[in-house]
Write a protein that holds these residues in place. Sequence first.
Motif, PDB file in Angstrom:
ATOM      1  N   GLY A 144       0.826  -1.205   0.000  1.00 39.32           N
ATOM      2  CA  GLY A 144       0.000   0.000   0.000  1.00 39.32           C
ATOM      3  C   GLY A 144       0.858   1.252   0.000  1.00 39.32           C
ATOM      4  O   GLY A 144       2.087   1.177  -0.002  1.00 39.32           O
ATOM      5  N   PRO A 145       0.205   2.388   0.015  1.00 37.34           N
ATOM      6  CA  PRO A 145       0.954   3.652  -0.060  1.00 37.34           C
ATOM      7  C   PRO A 145       1.824   3.882   1.173  1.00 37.34           C
ATOM      8  O   PRO A 145       1.514   3.408   2.263  1.00 37.34           O
ATOM      9  CB  PRO A 145      -0.139   4.717  -0.155  1.00 37.34           C
ATOM     10  N   PHE A 146       2.891   4.605   0.951  1.00 33.97           N
ATOM     11  CA  PHE A 146       3.772   4.988   2.053  1.00 33.97           C
ATOM     12  C   PHE A 146       3.016   5.992   2.926  1.00 33.97           C
ATOM     13  O   PHE A 146       2.382   6.908   2.421  1.00 33.97           O
ATOM     14  CB  PHE A 146       5.060   5.632   1.525  1.00 33.97           C
ATOM     15  N   LYS A 147       3.084   5.811   4.224  1.00 33.82           N
ATOM     16  CA  LYS A 147       2.427   6.732   5.156  1.00 33.82           C
ATOM     17  C   LYS A 147       3.417   7.783   5.665  1.00 33.82           C
ATOM     18  O   LYS A 147       3.021   8.838   6.123  1.00 33.82           O
ATOM     19  CB  LYS A 147       1.819   5.959   6.320  1.00 33.82           C
ATOM     20  N   ASP A 148       4.689   7.464   5.583  1.00 34.35           N
ATOM     21  CA  ASP A 148       5.754   8.362   6.021  1.00 34.35           C
ATOM     22  C   ASP A 148       6.913   8.201   5.041  1.00 34.35           C
ATOM     23  O   ASP A 148       7.188   7.091   4.581  1.00 34.35           O
ATOM     24  CB  ASP A 148       6.195   7.991   7.446  1.00 34.35           C
ATOM     25  N   ILE A 149       7.594   9.275   4.745  1.00 27.54           N
ATOM     26  CA  ILE A 149       8.693   9.227   3.774  1.00 27.54           C
ATOM     27  C   ILE A 149       9.783   8.252   4.213  1.00 27.54           C
ATOM     28  O   ILE A 149      10.384   7.569   3.393  1.00 27.54           O
ATOM     29  CB  ILE A 149       9.248  10.637   3.511  1.00 27.54           C
ATOM     30  N   SER A 150      10.009   8.143   5.515  1.00 27.81           N
ATOM     31  CA  SER A 150      11.072   7.260   6.004  1.00 27.81           C
ATOM     32  C   SER A 150      10.795   5.789   5.703  1.00 27.81           C
ATOM     33  O   SER A 150      11.706   4.963   5.708  1.00 27.81           O
ATOM     34  CB  SER A 150      11.294   7.456   7.500  1.00 27.81           C
ATOM     35  N   GLU A 151       9.540   5.438   5.422  1.00 23.47           N
ATOM     36  CA  GLU A 151       9.192   4.048   5.079  1.00 23.47           C
ATOM     37  C   GLU A 151       9.880   3.577   3.803  1.00 23.47           C
ATOM     38  O   GLU A 151       9.982   2.372   3.574  1.00 23.47           O
ATOM     39  CB  GLU A 151       7.681   3.893   4.912  1.00 23.47           C
ATOM     40  N   ILE A 152      10.352   4.499   2.999  1.00 21.78           N
ATOM     41  CA  ILE A 152      11.009   4.115   1.749  1.00 21.78           C
ATOM     42  C   ILE A 152      12.264   3.285   2.026  1.00 21.78           C
ATOM     43  O   ILE A 152      12.709   2.515   1.183  1.00 21.78           O
ATOM     44  CB  ILE A 152      11.302   5.343   0.861  1.00 21.78           C
ATOM     45  N   THR A 153      12.812   3.400   3.233  1.00 25.69           N
ATOM     46  CA  THR A 153      14.001   2.607   3.583  1.00 25.69           C
ATOM     47  C   THR A 153      13.670   1.131   3.758  1.00 25.69           C
ATOM     48  O   THR A 153      14.572   0.306   3.854  1.00 25.69           O
ATOM     49  CB  THR A 153      14.680   3.139   4.860  1.00 25.69           C
ATOM     50  N   LYS A 154      12.392   0.779   3.763  1.00 28.61           N
ATOM     51  CA  LYS A 154      11.988  -0.631   3.825  1.00 28.61           C
ATOM     52  C   LYS A 154      12.144  -1.306   2.462  1.00 28.61           C
ATOM     53  O   LYS A 154      12.095  -2.529   2.370  1.00 28.61           O
ATOM     54  CB  LYS A 154      10.543  -0.756   4.306  1.00 28.61           C
TER      55      LYS A 154
END
Length: 88
Positions: free
Chosen positions: A59-69
């Motif tokens: 699903g969509p990223f809820k926080d920009i820092s999630e991109i590190t996943k």
Amino acid sequence: MNAKSKFLISSLLFAASLPVMAANMPININTANAEQLSELSGIGPSKANAIIAYRKAHGPFKDISEITKVKGIGPKLLEHDKAQLALK
């Protein structure tokens, strides 16, 4: 200089400035396609596709820092590109 020439010159100047304006616009990591994501520093086609695949699976990223996943994107890359990333 006639009006037609002035219009032509101003149109050409505006068109030449479009890439600069686009480079300063944040990229929405929830809606961007692979080509748009690849405009980010350190993001090539494979990482761009990994971002899209992660987004489809989770699903969509809820926080920009999630991109590190996303595999291959770490804190250094996030910190470098953070100003160019957006969620909306």
